[in-house]
Write a protein that holds these residues in place. Structure first.
Motif, PDB file in Angstrom:
ATOM      1  N   THR A  73      34.048  -1.170  50.366  1.00 31.69           N
ATOM      2  CA  THR A  73      33.716   0.082  51.067  1.00 31.69           C
ATOM      3  C   THR A  73      34.826   1.129  50.976  1.00 31.69           C
ATOM      4  N   HIS A  74      36.064   0.705  50.699  1.00 24.71           N
ATOM      5  CA  HIS A  74      37.146   1.686  50.581  1.00 24.71           C
ATOM      6  C   HIS A  74      37.199   2.306  49.186  1.00 24.71           C
ATOM      7  N   TYR A 120      28.009   0.827  56.534  1.00 21.77           N
ATOM      8  CA  TYR A 120      28.274   1.531  55.271  1.00 21.77           C
ATOM      9  C   TYR A 120      27.000   1.635  54.441  1.00 21.77           C
ATOM     10  N   ASN A 123      23.899   4.188  54.491  1.00 21.99           N
ATOM     11  CA  ASN A 123      23.871   5.421  53.692  1.00 21.99           C
ATOM     12  C   ASN A 123      22.865   5.330  52.541  1.00 21.99           C
TER      13      ASN A 123
ATOM     14  N   MET B  46      31.050   8.637  52.833  1.00 19.85           N
ATOM     15  CA  MET B  46      29.926   7.846  53.316  1.00 19.85           C
ATOM     16  C   MET B  46      30.261   7.339  54.713  1.00 19.85           C
ATOM     17  N   LYS B  47      29.232   7.149  55.500  1.00 19.60           N
ATOM     18  CA  LYS B  47      29.426   6.598  56.835  1.00 19.60           C
ATOM     19  C   LYS B  47      30.232   5.292  56.731  1.00 19.60           C
ATOM     20  N   MET B  48      31.198   5.125  57.603  1.00 21.71           N
ATOM     21  CA  MET B  48      32.066   3.939  57.665  1.00 21.71           C
ATOM     22  C   MET B  48      33.124   3.919  56.566  1.00 21.71           C
ATOM     23  N   SER B  49      33.063   4.853  55.660  1.00 15.53           N
ATOM     24  CA  SER B  49      34.066   4.851  54.617  1.00 15.53           C
ATOM     25  C   SER B  49      35.290   5.587  55.145  1.00 15.53           C
ATOM     26  N   GLU B  50      36.447   4.981  54.959  1.00  7.09           N
ATOM     27  CA  GLU B  50      37.673   5.605  55.470  1.00  7.09           C
ATOM     28  C   GLU B  50      38.393   6.383  54.381  1.00  7.09           C
ATOM     29  N   VAL B  51      37.712   6.580  53.270  1.00  6.41           N
ATOM     30  CA  VAL B  51      38.382   7.287  52.180  1.00  6.41           C
ATOM     31  C   VAL B  51      37.551   8.478  51.702  1.00  6.41           C
TER      32      VAL B  51
END
Lengths: 199, 158
Positions: A73-74, A120, A123, B46-51
């Protein structure tokens, strides 16, 4: 005596013909491996499912084609782009792909807990399910898909990750059929998906 | 005669309007010494994405190379200069510890699938239409204040 010589001659001719056939086919078509020449990709899996909860077991997928993509997700570019493009493709295929599943397997289970992955993936298209292997399960699983992944430390003490960015496609029998590359032409992507669905 | 002049003027204006390139939506540029920074932007994460990744074009009109050595942003303390590339089917992303050279007379493009400014550890939500305020630090041109336009999450994909 004559008869024996005749039989011997016929036998010799047969042998020569067989040898010739063997030589020719060996050199060109590899007929003896044609059945099993497709590379074996993937292995049976039983992994925690982020979106629907519980587990997904590959043995329960018989009869339904599916795709597998490894990411995290990062990931700023490859993962959201791939998931977005696949969502677009699913949107275009509509009901044709109603039984199709794309599994997003995280290569970063330390940060991508199921609840994070669930949020996540909200989306993207509902046909995309997140799977979270344990740190112990991940290496073997990735190796079976010929997927590489590695942590790359960054100057703030954190890390980002490199990883294979292919979408692997499996047919109704659970056999690997083809893959979609990052940046694949949208029409080719659709064609590959259609092929795997109608097979 | 006056009417003729007016007609000429109007015609000229019409032509000028037709010939001039239409400005890109939200395009903006920032000048700093010999550098011109064109249209910094970032996708809504994107939602929840920290970048999030920031993109722009940096043009060097000077005769000497410059180098982007640091980037900052108000929204997060962790901002890095990154390069992304595909090696076969493997996506590789790395921080550029020596920064990014902006050669004299050239334009370097920070764009998806290539060089980008990487915002990490985003805690607050960034929405389309907002902006990210930050700075870029160049070896020669010094510190430049810039603002990134936040676009829809799938801008530039496909």
């Amino acid at each position: 005596m004559r008869r024996r010589r005749f039989i011997l001659m016929v036998a010799t001719l047969w042998m020569a013909a067989l040898a010739a056939i063997l030589l020719v086919t060996r050199g060109s078509t590899h007929w003896w491996t044609s059945v099993a020449s497709r590379p074996v990709i993937g292995q049976p899996f039983h992994l925690a499912a982020a979106r629907t909860g519980g587990f997904v077991d590959s043995r329960d997928l018989v009869g339904k084609p599916y795709g597998v993509f490894f990411g995290f997700t990062h990931c700023p570019e490859v993962c959201p782009t791939t998931l977005f493009e696949m969502s677009t493709a699913f949107g275009e295929l509509k009901d044709e792909a109603k039984d199709f599943r794309l599994f997003f397997i995280t290569v970063d289970p330390e940060r991508d807990k199921p609840e994070i992955l669930k949020d996540y993936l909200s989306n993207f298209d509902a046909r995309i399910e997140g799977l979270v292997p344990t740190l112990d399960e991940l290496p073997d699983l990735a190796r079976s898909f010929r997927v590489v992944y590695e942590k790359v430390p960054s100057s703030d003490g954190g890390y980002t990750m490199n990883h294979t960015a292919l979408v692997f496609l499996f047919d109704k029998q659970g056999e690997f059929k083809s893959s979609i590359s990052f940046g694949e032409d949208p029409d080719v992507r659709l064609k590959k998906l259609r092929l795997i669905i109608i097979e | 005669m006056k009417l003729f002049k007016e007609i000429c003027f109007a015609t000229a204006l019409t032509f000028a309007a037709l010939v001039a390139p239409a400005p890109e939506a939200g395009a903006h540029e920032i000048k700093a010494g010999n550098l011109v920074i064109h249209h910094p932007w970032a996708r809504q994460p994107m939602k929840m994405s920290e970048v999030a990744a920031g993109f722009m074009q940096i043009e060097n009109k000077g005769t000497e190379d410059d180098r982007l050595i640091k980037a900052t942003a108000e929204i997060t303390p962790t901002v890095q200069i990154h390069e992304m590339k595909m090696e076969g089917d493997v996506m590789k992303m790395q921080e550029l510890p020596d920064g990014l050279v902006i050669p004299a007379g050239k334009t370097v493009e920070l764009k998806p699938k290539s060089f980008h400014i990487m915002f990490m550890g985003l805690k607050s939500k960034l929405m389309e239409g907002e902006e990210i305020k930050g700075t870029l630090v160049f070896e020669k041109a010094g510190t430049v204040e810039i603002d990134y336009e936040v676009t829809n999450p799938d801008a530039g994909m496909n």
